[in-house]
Design a protein around this motif. Structure first.
Motif, PDB file in Angstrom:
ATOM      1  N   LEU A 352       1.250  -0.925   0.818  1.00 48.38           N
ATOM      2  CA  LEU A 352       0.071   0.679   0.006  1.00 48.38           C
ATOM      3  C   LEU A 352       0.794   1.127   0.059  1.00 48.38           C
ATOM      4  N   GLY A 353       1.941   1.134  -0.521  1.00 44.09           N
ATOM      5  CA  GLY A 353       3.041   2.385  -0.638  1.00 44.09           C
ATOM      6  C   GLY A 353       3.311   3.212   0.988  1.00 44.09           C
ATOM      7  N   VAL A 354       3.066   2.283   1.670  1.00 44.65           N
ATOM      8  CA  VAL A 354       3.062   3.142   3.341  1.00 44.65           C
ATOM      9  C   VAL A 354       4.915   3.307   4.048  1.00 44.65           C
ATOM     10  N   PRO A 355       5.636   4.178   4.055  1.00 46.15           N
ATOM     11  CA  PRO A 355       7.345   3.643   4.427  1.00 46.15           C
ATOM     12  C   PRO A 355       6.690   3.989   5.825  1.00 46.15           C
ATOM     13  N   THR A 356       7.827   2.835   6.238  1.00 50.38           N
ATOM     14  CA  THR A 356       7.732   2.140   7.504  1.00 50.38           C
ATOM     15  C   THR A 356       8.992   2.485   9.054  1.00 50.38           C
ATOM     16  N   VAL A 357       8.631   2.759   9.810  1.00 53.33           N
ATOM     17  CA  VAL A 357       9.657   3.356  11.044  1.00 53.33           C
ATOM     18  C   VAL A 357       9.502   1.644  11.712  1.00 53.33           C
ATOM     19  N   ALA A 358      10.794   0.674  11.843  1.00 54.86           N
ATOM     20  CA  ALA A 358      10.800  -0.934  11.884  1.00 54.86           C
ATOM     21  C   ALA A 358      11.112  -0.945  13.119  1.00 54.86           C
ATOM     22  N   MET A 359      10.588  -1.518  13.904  1.00 54.50           N
ATOM     23  CA  MET A 359      10.464  -1.933  15.390  1.00 54.50           C
ATOM     24  C   MET A 359      10.225  -3.127  15.973  1.00 54.50           C
ATOM     25  N   ALA A 360      11.453  -3.894  15.303  1.00 53.26           N
ATOM     26  CA  ALA A 360      11.392  -4.925  15.458  1.00 53.26           C
ATOM     27  C   ALA A 360      11.517  -5.850  16.585  1.00 53.26           C
ATOM     28  N   GLN A 361      10.999  -7.016  16.947  1.00 54.77           N
ATOM     29  CA  GLN A 361      10.307  -7.386  17.953  1.00 54.77           C
ATOM     30  C   GLN A 361      10.717  -8.703  18.955  1.00 54.77           C
ATOM     31  N   TRP A 362      10.831 -10.076  17.901  1.00 53.61           N
ATOM     32  CA  TRP A 362      11.505 -11.692  17.846  1.00 53.61           C
ATOM     33  C   TRP A 362      10.939 -11.995  17.098  1.00 53.61           C
ATOM     34  N   THR A 363      11.392 -12.984  16.575  1.00 55.61           N
ATOM     35  CA  THR A 363      10.974 -14.415  15.888  1.00 55.61           C
ATOM     36  C   THR A 363      11.609 -13.319  14.277  1.00 55.61           C
ATOM     37  N   ASP A 364      11.276 -13.801  13.142  1.00 59.61           N
ATOM     38  CA  ASP A 364      11.293 -13.584  12.281  1.00 59.61           C
ATOM     39  C   ASP A 364      11.208 -11.898  11.988  1.00 59.61           C
ATOM     40  N   GLN A 365      10.981 -11.145  12.916  1.00 57.19           N
ATOM     41  CA  GLN A 365      10.452  -9.494  12.607  1.00 57.19           C
ATOM     42  C   GLN A 365      12.123  -9.114  12.337  1.00 57.19           C
ATOM     43  N   THR A 366      13.144  -8.972  13.031  1.00 60.07           N
ATOM     44  CA  THR A 366      14.304  -9.074  12.940  1.00 60.07           C
ATOM     45  C   THR A 366      14.913  -9.315  11.723  1.00 60.07           C
ATOM     46  N   THR A 367      15.421 -10.444  11.287  1.00 60.75           N
ATOM     47  CA  THR A 367      15.498  -9.981   9.437  1.00 60.75           C
ATOM     48  C   THR A 367      14.643  -9.145   8.658  1.00 60.75           C
ATOM     49  N   THR A 368      13.270  -9.435   8.816  1.00 58.59           N
ATOM     50  CA  THR A 368      13.116  -8.424   8.087  1.00 58.59           C
ATOM     51  C   THR A 368      13.253  -6.972   8.545  1.00 58.59           C
ATOM     52  N   ALA A 415       9.048   3.476  -1.566  1.00 54.18           N
ATOM     53  CA  ALA A 415       7.969   2.538  -0.955  1.00 54.18           C
ATOM     54  C   ALA A 415       6.161   2.998  -2.467  1.00 54.18           C
ATOM     55  N   LYS A 416       6.704   3.987  -3.182  1.00 53.95           N
ATOM     56  CA  LYS A 416       5.924   3.886  -3.955  1.00 53.95           C
ATOM     57  C   LYS A 416       6.234   3.177  -5.468  1.00 53.95           C
ATOM     58  N   ARG A 417       7.506   3.081  -5.399  1.00 53.05           N
ATOM     59  CA  ARG A 417       8.217   1.830  -6.312  1.00 53.05           C
ATOM     60  C   ARG A 417       7.866  -0.119  -5.740  1.00 53.05           C
ATOM     61  N   TRP A 418       7.332   0.111  -4.666  1.00 56.09           N
ATOM     62  CA  TRP A 418       7.417  -1.338  -4.252  1.00 56.09           C
ATOM     63  C   TRP A 418       5.885  -1.514  -4.323  1.00 56.09           C
ATOM     64  N   LYS A 419       5.778  -0.364  -3.963  1.00 52.36           N
ATOM     65  CA  LYS A 419       3.686  -0.887  -4.128  1.00 52.36           C
ATOM     66  C   LYS A 419       3.352  -1.894  -5.318  1.00 52.36           C
ATOM     67  N   GLN A 420       4.201  -0.046  -6.608  1.00 55.26           N
ATOM     68  CA  GLN A 420       3.973  -0.928  -8.116  1.00 55.26           C
ATOM     69  C   GLN A 420       4.602  -2.035  -8.245  1.00 55.26           C
ATOM     70  N   LEU A 421       5.356  -2.389  -7.491  1.00 52.83           N
ATOM     71  CA  LEU A 421       6.565  -3.658  -7.916  1.00 52.83           C
ATOM     72  C   LEU A 421       4.990  -4.927  -7.464  1.00 52.83           C
ATOM     73  N   ALA A 422       4.689  -4.757  -6.357  1.00 54.03           N
ATOM     74  CA  ALA A 422       3.706  -5.915  -6.213  1.00 54.03           C
ATOM     75  C   ALA A 422       2.449  -5.795  -6.398  1.00 54.03           C
ATOM     76  N   LYS A 423       2.268  -4.542  -7.004  1.00 50.84           N
ATOM     77  CA  LYS A 423       0.910  -4.655  -7.464  1.00 50.84           C
ATOM     78  C   LYS A 423       0.992  -5.215  -9.640  1.00 50.84           C
ATOM     79  N   GLU A 424       2.337  -5.407  -9.826  1.00 48.51           N
ATOM     80  CA  GLU A 424       2.726  -5.960 -11.026  1.00 48.51           C
ATOM     81  C   GLU A 424       2.730  -7.199 -10.648  1.00 48.51           C
ATOM     82  N   ALA A 425       3.454  -7.101  -9.724  1.00 46.88           N
ATOM     83  CA  ALA A 425       3.314  -9.305  -9.254  1.00 46.88           C
ATOM     84  C   ALA A 425       1.948 -10.418  -9.325  1.00 46.88           C
TER      85      ALA A 425
END
Ligand code: UDX
Length: 448
Positions: A352-368, A415-425
């Motif tokens: 949805l093209g939303v920028p993030t502040v990534a505050m990972a907590q545990w499990t897969d989130q740290t890698t993401t 974020a806008k570019r990835w939104k477009q690429l996600a839609k295309e996929a």
């Protein structure tokens, strides 16, 4: 009229695993499949039906819960009881369908339930495994399962080099690897995803080719895989919800509140369905939000509310117990998502093209979080202090960086570019669209 091909779907009963499975089911239903979602009685009683009309087309069948005989930590008890119920009840359900006019031909099951494949094969069904975490993360667990990555808790500061991945530090690995704490059961669950990987009839990943290009090629060199993501309703159909939720919003007026705000002026904060930050961390988040001086919409699940600072109120903020995250993220007032980096939340923000502040907590989130900040560059990653706390200054500064500073403009462009690429996929001719079509063709021609 030709009989519809009947497919069973078995999600792991957590919101973050149910959502991608539901969206896949809905896609199959719109293509003419008959889909039955299987779960236990207790889980079905907690599921709230959402507005989505397509989800109403999915049948839900329940299996009696197992008598609670398991011992161990809460995860172990939960997982063992679910496994006991399904291994007892699923064969009976499949046999029942065999006697009907719509025998099931295949089952799509969550990757953390790999033993489902044996049940399916024994009863003549094909099995498609659905991975609901990033392929990068799955590959790390694959390495552990294969013995090509040794588990360590010691951080000597060196880089970890794994094929087709950026260089990682220990703290970029899924946290269960270095911070085992009481989570040995969960680490085992995730490593075990690969125990029947080679034998599955299809291996589906909720991601898309361009997002994890190199690592997907690497994974495909081990065994054929199909990327089918992102499984975000808005990308696939005219739909704003997955269809079933284990949580119920306590307020309806948050969308109206968002309507009163200017474009890109609100920070949305949610830590998904499982994370439980400590009281001290909750206080830092609360104070950091106020210090950022931005409007904020904060999801604090009902069971977490008591951790809020006493008498915490802010004229710029709204706190809800649960919301329709897809609607919120799609709202123009939302300028940034302070997220725990759960894979669904990450894909939703990206799609949805939303920028993030990534505050990972545990499990897969740290890698993401590492991927968000350094590979896709759709957000910035917060740093914890020596006590593992992300301070109010760090939170406020990160929000301001994304919402107001030059770096934020770059992140918004990405974020806008990835939104477009996600839609295309997922659009006609896109990689995930083609893979879903291929999967459907193969499912339709399945004979049991
Ligand atoms: C869990 C794990 O924690 C996560 O790391 C893993 O990748 C998937 O399983 P969870 O923590 O709940 O999931 O996070 P996430 O994957 O982001 O899933 C949460 C889902 O709940 C999202 O689809 C989100 O849209 C939805 N949600 C969250 C709401 O609908 N409303 C809310 O208020 C909050």
């Amino acid at each position: 009229m030709a009989t519809k091909t009947h497919i069973l779907a078995l999600p792991f009963p957590l919101q973050g695993h149910i959502n991608p499975m539901l969206q896949l089911c809905k896609t199959l239903v719109t293509k003419g499949f008959h889909v039955t979602l299987v779960t236990t009685v207790s889980i079905s009683l907690s599921l709230q039906m959402q507005a989505s009309t397509t989800s109403n087309l999915i049948d839900i069948e329940t299996i009696p819960d197992a008598t609670n005989t398991s011992e161990g930590d809460m995860y172990q008890v939960f997982i063992n009881n679910f496994k006991a119920a399904i291994t007892q009840g699923l064969p009976q359900l499949i046999e029942k369908h065999k006697q009907s006019s719509y025998p099931a031909k295949a089952i799509v099951y969550d990757s953390v339930l790999p033993w489902t494949l044996d049940i399916a094969h024994q009863l003549g069904l094909k099995g498609a495994v659905l991975f609901t975490q990033p392929c990068t993360v799955c590959s790390i667990f694959y390495h552990i399962q294969q013995g090509t990555l040794k588990i360590t808790t010691e951080d000597d500061g060196s880089d970890i080099s794994l094929p087709a991945m950026p260089l990682l530090r220990l703290r970029d690995l899924p946290s269960l690897i270095y911070d085992k704490g009481p989570y040995t059961t969960l680490l085992g669950l995730l490593v075990d995803q690969f125990s029947t990987f080679q034998e599955a009839d299809w291996r589906l990943f909720n991601t898309f080719d361009k997002l994890e290009d190199e690592i997907l090629k690497w994974m495909a060199s081990k065994c054929p895989i199909l990327t089918i993501g992102p499984t975000i309703p808005q990308l696939h159909m005219d739909d704003n919800d997955y269809g079933l939720s284990l949580f119920k919003p306590n307020a309806e007026d948050y969308m109206k509140w968002l309507d009163t705000k200017e474009n890109s002026s609100v920070v949305y904060i949610s830590f998904g369905s499982m994370v439980t930050p400590g009281e001290e961390q909750m206080e830092e988040i609360a104070r950091g939000l106020v210090e950022s001086n931005c409007f904020f919409l904060w999801v604090v699940r009902a069971e977490e509310e008591s951790k809020l600072p006493r008498d915490f109120v802010s004229e710029k903020g709204l706190i809800v117990n649960w919301c329709s995250q897809l609607l919120v993220l799609a709202h123009p007032a939302v300028g940034c998502f302070l997220t725990h980096c759960g894979w669904n939340s990450t894909l939703e923000a990206l799609s949805l093209g939303v920028p993030t502040v990534a505050m990972a907590q545990w499990t897969d989130q740290t890698t993401t979080a590492k991927l968000i900040a350094d590979v896709w560059q759709t957000g910035i990653r917060t740093k914890a202090d020596e006590n593992g706390l992300v301070t109010r200054e760090e939170i406020a500064g990160s929000i301001r960086e994304v919402m107001q500073e030059e770096r934020g403009n770059e992140i918004r462009r990405n974020a806008k570019r990835w939104k477009q690429l996600a839609k295309e996929a997922v659009s006609e001719g896109g990689s995930s669209h083609n893979n879903i079509t291929e999967f459907e063709i193969q499912l339709s021609s399945t004979t049991t």
